[in-house]
Design a protein around this motif. Structure first.
Motif, PDB file in Angstrom:
ATOM      1  N   ASN A  98      -3.011  -1.532  -2.082  1.00 40.32           N
ATOM      2  CA  ASN A  98      -4.047  -1.610  -1.631  1.00 40.32           C
ATOM      3  C   ASN A  98      -5.513  -2.643  -3.080  1.00 40.32           C
ATOM      4  O   ASN A  98      -5.530  -2.795  -3.016  1.00 40.32           O
ATOM      5  N   LYS A  99      -4.288  -2.330  -4.123  1.00 42.71           N
ATOM      6  CA  LYS A  99      -4.319  -3.477  -5.204  1.00 42.71           C
ATOM      7  C   LYS A  99      -4.497  -4.870  -5.318  1.00 42.71           C
ATOM      8  O   LYS A  99      -3.215  -5.485  -3.996  1.00 42.71           O
ATOM      9  N   ASN A 100      -5.044  -5.908  -6.007  1.00 41.57           N
ATOM     10  CA  ASN A 100      -4.782  -7.261  -5.833  1.00 41.57           C
ATOM     11  C   ASN A 100      -3.418  -7.298  -6.512  1.00 41.57           C
ATOM     12  O   ASN A 100      -3.763  -7.907  -7.337  1.00 41.57           O
ATOM     13  N   ILE A 101      -2.471  -7.775  -5.761  1.00 40.06           N
ATOM     14  CA  ILE A 101      -1.195  -7.720  -6.482  1.00 40.06           C
ATOM     15  C   ILE A 101      -0.331  -8.756  -5.742  1.00 40.06           C
ATOM     16  O   ILE A 101      -0.909  -8.937  -4.504  1.00 40.06           O
ATOM     17  N   ARG A 102       0.830  -9.286  -6.802  1.00 37.93           N
ATOM     18  CA  ARG A 102       1.199 -10.938  -6.043  1.00 37.93           C
ATOM     19  C   ARG A 102       2.531 -10.064  -4.298  1.00 37.93           C
ATOM     20  O   ARG A 102       2.331  -9.046  -4.714  1.00 37.93           O
ATOM     21  N   PHE A 103       2.364 -10.764  -3.819  1.00 38.44           N
ATOM     22  CA  PHE A 103       3.350 -10.491  -2.459  1.00 38.44           C
ATOM     23  C   PHE A 103       2.938  -9.469  -1.822  1.00 38.44           C
ATOM     24  O   PHE A 103       3.773  -8.159  -1.528  1.00 38.44           O
ATOM     25  N   LYS A 104       1.437  -9.627  -1.767  1.00 36.74           N
ATOM     26  CA  LYS A 104       0.556  -8.482  -1.378  1.00 36.74           C
ATOM     27  C   LYS A 104       1.371  -7.805   0.311  1.00 36.74           C
ATOM     28  O   LYS A 104       1.677  -7.189   0.863  1.00 36.74           O
ATOM     29  N   THR A 105       0.822  -8.734   1.164  1.00 38.23           N
ATOM     30  CA  THR A 105       1.624  -8.913   2.323  1.00 38.23           C
ATOM     31  C   THR A 105       3.082  -8.574   2.557  1.00 38.23           C
ATOM     32  O   THR A 105       3.497  -8.118   3.710  1.00 38.23           O
ATOM     33  N   PHE A 106       3.794  -9.475   1.919  1.00 44.55           N
ATOM     34  CA  PHE A 106       5.043  -9.477   2.063  1.00 44.55           C
ATOM     35  C   PHE A 106       5.645  -8.169   1.738  1.00 44.55           C
ATOM     36  O   PHE A 106       6.745  -7.155   2.554  1.00 44.55           O
ATOM     37  N   PHE A 107       4.916  -7.187   0.294  1.00 49.47           N
ATOM     38  CA  PHE A 107       5.419  -5.973   0.456  1.00 49.47           C
ATOM     39  C   PHE A 107       5.040  -3.955   1.585  1.00 49.47           C
ATOM     40  O   PHE A 107       5.944  -4.325   1.842  1.00 49.47           O
ATOM     41  N   ARG A 108       3.528  -4.969   2.146  1.00 46.82           N
ATOM     42  CA  ARG A 108       2.852  -4.127   2.958  1.00 46.82           C
ATOM     43  C   ARG A 108       4.548  -4.372   4.802  1.00 46.82           C
ATOM     44  O   ARG A 108       4.317  -3.537   4.647  1.00 46.82           O
ATOM     45  N   ALA A 109       4.904  -5.606   4.785  1.00 48.56           N
ATOM     46  CA  ALA A 109       5.387  -5.709   5.696  1.00 48.56           C
ATOM     47  C   ALA A 109       7.013  -4.901   5.405  1.00 48.56           C
ATOM     48  O   ALA A 109       7.440  -4.217   6.352  1.00 48.56           O
TER      49      ALA A 109
END
Length: 302
Positions: A98-109
């Protein structure tokens, strides 16, 4: 106005018609099997022949059966430990994603991969990881000089219990994490901004803002998690088949063994029906917990 026109203009009638197909499916695939299983639990039915009514004899036998009591202990222990770890790891991952981290969308997938892989394939992978001769974990530990001989993960009761719990946690964490992440994203940032202005620390924000607002979501997701874990079958059956020495038999796997492999349909049905009170208790606990949702209604608890 004709009867058909009245029917078409009636919201209640149309609602009933829309719900009818789903109700029929539930009646056919849920209510009927549950009713049949309940009836069989009071009979001495065997595979290939109908049974006679014997009342509570199956339940009396199971009450004194050491294997059934062990399966009940295994089920409760397996469910409690796995659910706690799935909640803790799932909440931690949800807060991290939920934090603003890099590649957040990739990690969520990526985090969803353990959940979308078929359970049987996951179980086979863990069976190989835990193999007494070819375990990659034991191989790595031996190469690092931490152990001298391979670990028999599935050969001793407590090793096997811990091994299947780890497999269940690995598979169930994504469901908890993604659901809690969705709940976190419904919390308005203004709450955190207001608490920060008042001097709240990150821990105080988590305790007094995040957790109260996330509680209804936690209640729902953990109810499903507990139900799925309590009734787990595939993972246990593929990895250990209940062994060693019945140390990993759950109520579901024991019911299958007695009813299908052993041919005692009545006894297996009784074991399955004995699970229902525990499942109802879990659902009712969550239901009454969800009644305390004053934050959604803008009022106080009643």
């Amino acid at each position: 106005m004709t009867l058909l026109a009245r029917f078409q203009n009636s919201r209640n009638a149309l609602g009933f018609m829309f719900m009818l197909p789903a109700a029929l499916l539930l009646l056919l695939f849920l209510t009927y099997p549950l009713g049949l299983g309940t009836y069989l639990g009071f009979t001495d039915a065997k595979v290939g022949r109908g049974g006679e009514w014997i009342g509570l004899e199956n339940y009396e036998f199971l009450w004194g059966d050491a294997v059934t009591r062990l399966a009940l202990f295994n089920t409760l222990f397996y469910t409690a430990v796995a659910s706690v770890f799935k909640f803790m790891l799932g909440l931690w991952l949800a807060l991290l994603l939920n934090k603003n981290i890099r590649f957040k969308t990739f990690f969520r997938a990526v985090i969803l991969l353990p959940y979308i892989v078929p359970t049987a394939l996951s179980a086979i992978a863990f069976w190989w990881i835990y193999d007494s001769q070819f375990s990659i974990i034991s191989w790595a530990l031996v190469k690092m000089g931490l152990i001298d001989t391979y670990i028999d993960f599935l050969g001793t009761p407590w090793n096997a219990r811990i091994a299947v719990i780890i497999a269940n946690v690995w598979r169930g964490v994504p469901f908890v994490a993604i659901t809690l992440l969705a709940g976190l994203q419904t919390i308005s940032p203004s709450y955190y901004e207001a608490s920060a202005i008042d001097g709240a620390t990150p821990w105080q924000q988590f305790r007094h803002v995040t957790m109260p607002l996330l509680t209804p979501i936690i209640a729902v997701v953990m109810t499903f998690s507990v139900l799925f874990t309590f009734t787990d079958f595939q993972l246990i059956y593929v990895i250990t088949r209940g062994g060693p020495l019945n140390a990993t038999h759950l109520m579901a796997t024991l019911s299958f063994q007695r009813a299908i492999s052993g041919g005692a349909l009545g006894e297996g049905a009784a074991i399955a029906i004995a699970m229902v009170p525990f499942l109802l208790a879990c659902v009712m606990f969550s239901f009454f917990g969800l009644q305390r949702r004053a934050w959604q209604q803008g009022g106080s608890d009643k």
